[in-house]
Design a protein around this motif. Structure first.
Motif, mmCIF file in Angstrom:
data_model
loop_
_atom_site.group_PDB
_atom_site.id
_atom_site.type_symbol
_atom_site.label_atom_id
_atom_site.label_comp_id
_atom_site.label_asym_id
_atom_site.label_seq_id
_atom_site.Cartn_x
_atom_site.Cartn_y
_atom_site.Cartn_z
ATOM 1 N N LEU A 33 0.830 -1.208 0.000
ATOM 2 C CA LEU A 33 0.000 0.000 0.000
ATOM 3 C C LEU A 33 0.865 1.259 0.000
ATOM 4 C CD1 LEU A 33 -2.780 -1.018 2.557
ATOM 5 C CD2 LEU A 33 -3.047 -0.676 0.095
ATOM 6 N N LEU A 34 1.952 1.214 0.753
ATOM 7 C CA LEU A 34 2.861 2.357 0.801
ATOM 8 C C LEU A 34 3.495 2.607 -0.563
ATOM 9 C CD1 LEU A 34 4.116 4.478 2.684
ATOM 10 C CD2 LEU A 34 5.962 2.860 3.114
ATOM 11 N N ILE A 35 3.862 1.552 -1.251
ATOM 12 C CA ILE A 35 4.465 1.679 -2.587
ATOM 13 C C ILE A 35 3.434 2.165 -3.604
ATOM 14 C CG2 ILE A 35 5.441 0.347 -4.502
ATOM 15 C CD1 ILE A 35 6.813 -1.396 -2.318
ATOM 16 N N LEU A 36 2.207 1.689 -3.494
ATOM 17 C CA LEU A 36 1.177 2.057 -4.464
ATOM 18 C C LEU A 36 0.639 3.475 -4.281
ATOM 19 C CD1 LEU A 36 -0.812 -1.273 -4.745
ATOM 20 C CD2 LEU A 36 0.757 -0.268 -6.407
ATOM 21 N N THR A 37 0.846 4.067 -3.118
ATOM 22 C CA THR A 37 0.341 5.413 -2.864
ATOM 23 C C THR A 37 0.895 6.446 -3.852
ATOM 24 O OG1 THR A 37 -0.048 4.895 -0.538
ATOM 25 C CG2 THR A 37 0.112 7.210 -1.110
ATOM 26 N N PRO A 38 2.214 6.546 -4.056
ATOM 27 C CA PRO A 38 2.692 7.517 -5.050
ATOM 28 C C PRO A 38 2.357 7.120 -6.490
ATOM 29 C CG PRO A 38 4.551 6.420 -3.997
ATOM 30 C CD PRO A 38 3.314 5.970 -3.300
ATOM 31 N N VAL A 39 2.162 5.827 -6.743
ATOM 32 C CA VAL A 39 1.760 5.398 -8.077
ATOM 33 C C VAL A 39 0.356 5.939 -8.363
ATOM 34 C CG1 VAL A 39 1.262 3.410 -9.552
ATOM 35 C CG2 VAL A 39 3.232 3.362 -8.012
ATOM 36 N N LEU A 40 -0.500 5.912 -7.363
ATOM 37 C CA LEU A 40 -1.826 6.495 -7.500
ATOM 38 C C LEU A 40 -1.710 7.990 -7.793
ATOM 39 C CD1 LEU A 40 -4.922 6.292 -7.288
ATOM 40 C CD2 LEU A 40 -4.659 6.720 -4.830
ATOM 41 N N ARG A 41 -0.758 8.642 -7.180
ATOM 42 C CA ARG A 41 -0.527 10.075 -7.427
ATOM 43 C C ARG A 41 -0.175 10.320 -8.892
ATOM 44 N NH1 ARG A 41 -0.043 15.012 -8.685
ATOM 45 N NH2 ARG A 41 1.305 16.405 -7.540
ATOM 46 N N VAL A 42 0.641 9.473 -9.464
ATOM 47 C CA VAL A 42 1.007 9.610 -10.880
ATOM 48 C C VAL A 42 -0.235 9.420 -11.757
ATOM 49 C CG1 VAL A 42 2.378 8.621 -12.753
ATOM 50 C CG2 VAL A 42 3.404 8.931 -10.498
ATOM 51 N N ALA A 43 -1.056 8.429 -11.434
ATOM 52 C CA ALA A 43 -2.270 8.184 -12.217
ATOM 53 C C ALA A 43 -3.233 9.371 -12.127
ATOM 54 C CB ALA A 43 -2.947 6.903 -11.742
ATOM 55 N N ILE A 44 -3.382 9.922 -10.948
ATOM 56 C CA ILE A 44 -4.253 11.085 -10.780
ATOM 57 C C ILE A 44 -3.680 12.283 -11.530
ATOM 58 C CG2 ILE A 44 -5.141 12.745 -9.095
ATOM 59 C CD1 ILE A 44 -5.366 10.389 -7.121
ATOM 60 N N SER A 45 -2.377 12.406 -11.564
ATOM 61 C CA SER A 45 -1.736 13.518 -12.273
ATOM 62 C C SER A 45 -2.071 13.491 -13.760
ATOM 63 C CB SER A 45 -0.219 13.478 -12.090
ATOM 64 O OG SER A 45 0.110 13.696 -10.746
ATOM 65 N N ILE A 46 -2.164 12.307 -14.336
ATOM 66 C CA ILE A 46 -2.535 12.191 -15.751
ATOM 67 C C ILE A 46 -3.909 12.809 -15.962
ATOM 68 C CG2 ILE A 46 -3.105 10.582 -17.619
ATOM 69 C CD1 ILE A 46 -0.993 8.680 -16.392
ATOM 70 N N TRP A 47 -4.832 12.466 -15.099
ATOM 71 C CA TRP A 47 -6.184 13.014 -15.198
ATOM 72 C C TRP A 47 -6.180 14.539 -15.032
ATOM 73 C CZ3 TRP A 47 -9.230 15.224 -11.213
ATOM 74 C CH2 TRP A 47 -10.549 15.490 -11.589
#
Length: 119
Positions: free
Chosen positions: A75-89
């Motif tokens: 979950l800790l690793i996926l948190t900034p990955v989610l940030r990158v995905a949201i940034s695309i949007w």
């Protein structure tokens, strides 16, 4: 001015999600550590550690301490990955095609690294 306010609102929402992700992952890791200290064992035989998703989620269902800790780390690793995905949007919404492309490439690199690294 309204557009700047909207962008700031999105950035604040993203930062809140990052904080929530870190807090949730920390709580899951702490729960795993508590289970480890209470049980006095990892929940796995010998020097075995869960390395694939099947072992990790199977161990999570059984509340095996190492599996719970591993899920917290995931979950800790996926948190900034989610940030990158949201940034695309966000960039797409702003109409910034260059940053959509760059951020999409970063997301693809992250996903490929997880797959190749057997995360």
């Amino acid at each position: 001015m309204n557009e700047n306010s909207e962008i700031q609102d999105v950035e604040l929402a993203v930062s809140r999600w990052l904080r929530v992700g870190v807090i949730i992952s920390a709580c899951v890791i702490i729960l795993g550590l508590i289970l480890l200290f209470v049980r006095g064992e990892s929940g796995y035989p010998g020097e075995f550690y869960p390395h694939n998703l099947h072992d990790i989620f199977g161990g999570l269902i059984q509340f095996k301490p190492y599996a719970v800790i591993t899920v917290g780390l995931m979950l800790l690793i996926l948190t900034p990955v989610l940030r990158v995905a949201i940034s695309i949007w966000v960039f797409a919404r702003e109409g910034d095609k260059l940053y959509v492309i760059i951020t999409s490439i970063v997301l693809v690199i992250l996903i490929v690294s997880f797959v190749l690294g057997k995360a």
